[in-house]
Design a protein around this motif. Structure first.
Motif, mmCIF file in Angstrom:
data_model
loop_
_atom_site.group_PDB
_atom_site.id
_atom_site.type_symbol
_atom_site.label_atom_id
_atom_site.label_comp_id
_atom_site.label_asym_id
_atom_site.label_seq_id
_atom_site.Cartn_x
_atom_site.Cartn_y
_atom_site.Cartn_z
ATOM 1 N N ALA A 259 0.855 -1.190 0.000
ATOM 2 C CA ALA A 259 0.000 0.000 0.000
ATOM 3 C C ALA A 259 0.886 1.233 0.000
ATOM 4 N N ASP A 260 0.391 2.295 -0.627
ATOM 5 C CA ASP A 260 1.078 3.586 -0.665
ATOM 6 C C ASP A 260 0.263 4.597 0.131
ATOM 7 N N ILE A 261 0.949 5.327 1.012
ATOM 8 C CA ILE A 261 0.299 6.316 1.864
ATOM 9 C C ILE A 261 0.913 7.675 1.564
ATOM 10 N N ASP A 262 0.108 8.614 1.082
ATOM 11 C CA ASP A 262 0.625 9.949 0.792
ATOM 12 C C ASP A 262 0.643 10.787 2.065
ATOM 13 N N GLY A 263 1.135 12.022 1.924
ATOM 14 C CA GLY A 263 1.294 12.877 3.090
ATOM 15 C C GLY A 263 -0.009 13.230 3.775
ATOM 16 N N SER A 264 -1.033 13.564 2.992
ATOM 17 C CA SER A 264 -2.305 13.964 3.591
ATOM 18 C C SER A 264 -2.946 12.811 4.360
ATOM 19 N N THR A 265 -2.842 11.576 3.827
ATOM 20 C CA THR A 265 -3.387 10.415 4.533
ATOM 21 C C THR A 265 -2.626 10.154 5.827
ATOM 22 N N PHE A 266 -1.304 10.326 5.782
ATOM 23 C CA PHE A 266 -0.516 10.087 6.998
ATOM 24 C C PHE A 266 -0.895 11.068 8.103
ATOM 25 N N TRP A 267 -1.015 12.351 7.771
ATOM 26 C CA TRP A 267 -1.314 13.329 8.817
ATOM 27 C C TRP A 267 -2.735 13.168 9.334
ATOM 28 N N SER A 268 -3.623 12.547 8.543
ATOM 29 C CA SER A 268 -4.974 12.266 9.035
ATOM 30 C C SER A 268 -4.982 11.065 9.974
ATOM 31 N N HIS A 269 -4.118 10.068 9.680
ATOM 32 C CA HIS A 269 -4.022 8.867 10.511
ATOM 33 C C HIS A 269 -2.542 8.618 10.819
ATOM 34 N N PRO A 270 -1.941 9.377 11.713
ATOM 35 C CA PRO A 270 -0.486 9.265 11.947
ATOM 36 C C PRO A 270 -0.116 7.957 12.642
ATOM 37 N N PHE A 271 1.102 7.517 12.379
ATOM 38 C CA PHE A 271 1.669 6.345 13.052
ATOM 39 C C PHE A 271 3.170 6.562 13.164
ATOM 40 N N ASN A 272 3.804 5.810 14.043
ATOM 41 C CA ASN A 272 5.229 5.968 14.306
ATOM 42 C C ASN A 272 5.955 4.649 14.129
ATOM 43 N N SER A 273 7.276 4.750 14.102
ATOM 44 C CA SER A 273 8.100 3.551 14.031
ATOM 45 C C SER A 273 8.106 2.862 15.390
ATOM 46 N N LEU A 274 8.055 1.531 15.376
ATOM 47 C CA LEU A 274 8.004 0.781 16.629
ATOM 48 C C LEU A 274 9.370 0.598 17.264
ATOM 49 N N CYS A 275 10.407 0.506 16.444
ATOM 50 C CA CYS A 275 11.733 0.186 16.965
ATOM 51 C C CYS A 275 12.772 1.171 16.458
ATOM 52 N N HIS A 276 13.793 1.345 17.256
ATOM 53 C CA HIS A 276 14.934 2.182 16.904
ATOM 54 C C HIS A 276 15.820 1.430 15.914
ATOM 55 N N PRO A 277 16.448 2.116 14.927
ATOM 56 C CA PRO A 277 17.332 1.396 13.991
ATOM 57 C C PRO A 277 18.465 0.639 14.669
ATOM 58 N N LYS A 278 18.931 1.124 15.812
ATOM 59 C CA LYS A 278 20.008 0.430 16.511
ATOM 60 C C LYS A 278 19.524 -0.847 17.196
ATOM 61 N N GLN A 279 18.209 -1.068 17.219
ATOM 62 C CA GLN A 279 17.668 -2.286 17.807
ATOM 63 C C GLN A 279 17.638 -3.447 16.820
ATOM 64 N N LEU A 280 18.111 -3.240 15.603
ATOM 65 C CA LEU A 280 18.209 -4.328 14.641
ATOM 66 C C LEU A 280 19.154 -5.398 15.180
ATOM 67 N N GLU A 281 18.714 -6.637 15.115
ATOM 68 C CA GLU A 281 19.531 -7.748 15.578
ATOM 69 C C GLU A 281 19.798 -8.699 14.425
ATOM 70 N N GLU A 282 20.890 -9.431 14.536
ATOM 71 C CA GLU A 282 21.291 -10.353 13.488
ATOM 72 C C GLU A 282 20.786 -11.758 13.819
#
Length: 469
Positions: A259-282
């Motif tokens: 799915a593609d979410i444009d800017g206007s849709t995001f600001w109407s239904h905002p969401f955030n990242s769940l994890c920090h990039p440094k939390q990537l594990e191998e």
């Protein structure tokens, strides 16, 4: 009618003012307050020279005018004039003479403002509330490709964004429109009164444009709101961001639904990242099988054709001395084989502080979300035979993690052709040319996608030429 020809070596001296602007061509002052750009021995410059002696020429008839060659760096211009005037008994007297012009250097108003460094009429403050700069690196390449940095007075890099300074509000507005077309964002405009003239009803303002880019980067794991997930074709709420261009591109690792979410849709239904990039594990892949029959529900959206759905058992490389393994579905089924290394997020042992995740059933949240296959970074850097250009900008309070983030962006270009086609990639002649794939199968950029790096230089005669690296 009698015509008498008389050649008179008459010389006069006139003064002209030239700007010190370093733009192509030269700018000359035209009273009372205009600067015009003229090339040497051009019609525009000849017209400006003739205006300097307009009063004496009003009493005679100008027949011909042309430049006499002078050294380009001599600060002298010579104009050869041919004039006629009727004398007694209908006879016409014709004279030819040369007028010398002395060119004097002077800064125009715009140059004064540029050299003042702190002068600006408009500023664009671009910000993104994330801990990774992948979107900014991508935006930088788009700005370079389309030349949107040419009208800036200066560019300043700070911890969480970039500041673009302009000498006019119109240039800033053009840049804001460009940002809205290239990345999902929103902006607010404000202005501050600097001075005013009540007699002429003129006002001097400084304008500020605050641009906020969506706080989501490539390879982030996000949790959508139930209403947004349903509107996108009954997707699962846990999704992976596979790229950010003019929209946010998401994929469901359980069903391959995109799915593609444009800017206007995001600001109407905002969401955030769940994890920090440094939390990537191998993780290491213990077992992988491709799911051939994908069950689709009513109203489901489009399925990605570039990925393959796989069911895998993985184990953390840091827990190889234990027998603890994790089962998950992934969109990387076409890349993974037993024994491969893969990067992912461990959601089972992670403290998730998100309003949408807290309302989900625990069985709907996967234990592990795999992001991308892991390759030997040192070997990839050594074999990388291409490079990118960078914006000339001021840097302050730089993070030591920036180099790692920039390497992540370069690897994303190698792995994602959709992002790569919007970026100008230049061949690095210092690295020998090798095959497009290495022994590990790490993706690489082919020579057909690279450009030759050309630089404009000047030879001893002052003429411009192209040199190729």
């Amino acid at each position: 009618m009698n015509v008498c020809f008389l050649k008179l070596a008459y010389r006069t001296m006139e003064y002209m003012t030239e700007s010190t602007d370093r733009s192509p061509g030269h700018m000359y002052f035209q009273p009372p307050g205009t600067w015009i750009q003229c090339a040497l021995e051009s019609r525009e410059l000849l017209a400006l020279c003739l205006k300097k002696i307009k009063a004496p020429l009003s009493k005679v008839r100008l027949v011909d005018a042309g430049f006499v060659w002078t050294e380009p760096h001599s600060k002298r211009l010579k104009v050869k004039l041919t004039i006629q005037k009727e004398v007694m008994n209908g006879a016409i007297l014709q004279q030819v003479f040369v007028v010398d012009y002395v060119v004097q250097s002077q800064m125009c108003g715009d140059c004064h403002r540029v050299e003042a460094k702190d002068f600006w009429k408009a500023v664009i403050q671009v910000r993104q509330k994330t801990l990774h700069k992948k979107t900014f690196y991508y935006l930088e390449q788009l700005i370079l490709k389309y030349g949107m940095h040419q009208n800036t007075l200066r560019i300043k890099e700070i911890h969480d964004g970039l500041d673009f300074y302009y000498s006019s509000k119109q240039h800033a507005q053009k840049m804001v429109e460009f940002l809205q077309c290239t990345v999902p964002c929103r902006y607010k405009a404000s202005q501050r009164l600097i001075s005013q003239d009540i007699h002429s009803n003129t006002y001097n303002y400084k304008s500020t444009f605050s641009v906020e880019i969506v706080p989501v980067c490539k390879d982030n794991v996000v949790c959508l709101s139930p209403k947004l997930a349903q509107s996108l074709g009954n997707m699962n709420q846990i999704c992976v961001c596979i790229r950010v261009t003019s929209a946010i591109h998401l994929i469901d690792p359980n069903t391959l639904q995109v799915a593609d979410i444009d800017g206007s849709t995001f600001w109407s239904h905002p969401f955030n990242s769940l994890c920090h990039p440094k939390q990537l594990e191998e993780f290491i892949v213990m077992e992988c099988s491709i799911v051939r029959d994908i069950k689709r529900t009513a109203g489901a959206g489009m399925i990605s054709k570039k990925h393959a759905l796989g069911e895998v058992w993985v184990q953390k490389t840091s827990e190889m001395n234990t027998d603890k393994q994790y089962f998950c579905r992934t969109h990387l089924g076409h890349l993974l084989n037993p024994g491969d290394l893969v990067l992912g997020f461990d959601l089972a042992n992670c403290n998730l502080n998100d309003e949408h995740v807290n309302k989900m059933n625990s069985d709907r949240v996967p234990d592990v979300v795999l992001i991308k296959k892991s390759y030997d970074r040192t070997k990839r850097q050594r074999r990388r035979n291409w490079k990118l250009k960078e914006l000339a900008r001021e840097r302050e309070n730089m993070d030591t993690d920036d180099e790692r983030q920039y390497q992540d962006f370069l690897e994303d270009l190698e792995e994602d052709e959709a992002i790569r086609k919007n970026v100008n990639i230049y061949r690095d002649s210092t690295i020998p040319v090798e095959s497009d794939t290495d022994d590990e199968g790490a993706p690489r950029i082919s020579l057909a996608e690279m450009l030759e790096d050309l630089h404009i230089s000047q030879d001893a005669t002052g003429e411009e030429g192209l040199c190729q690296e």
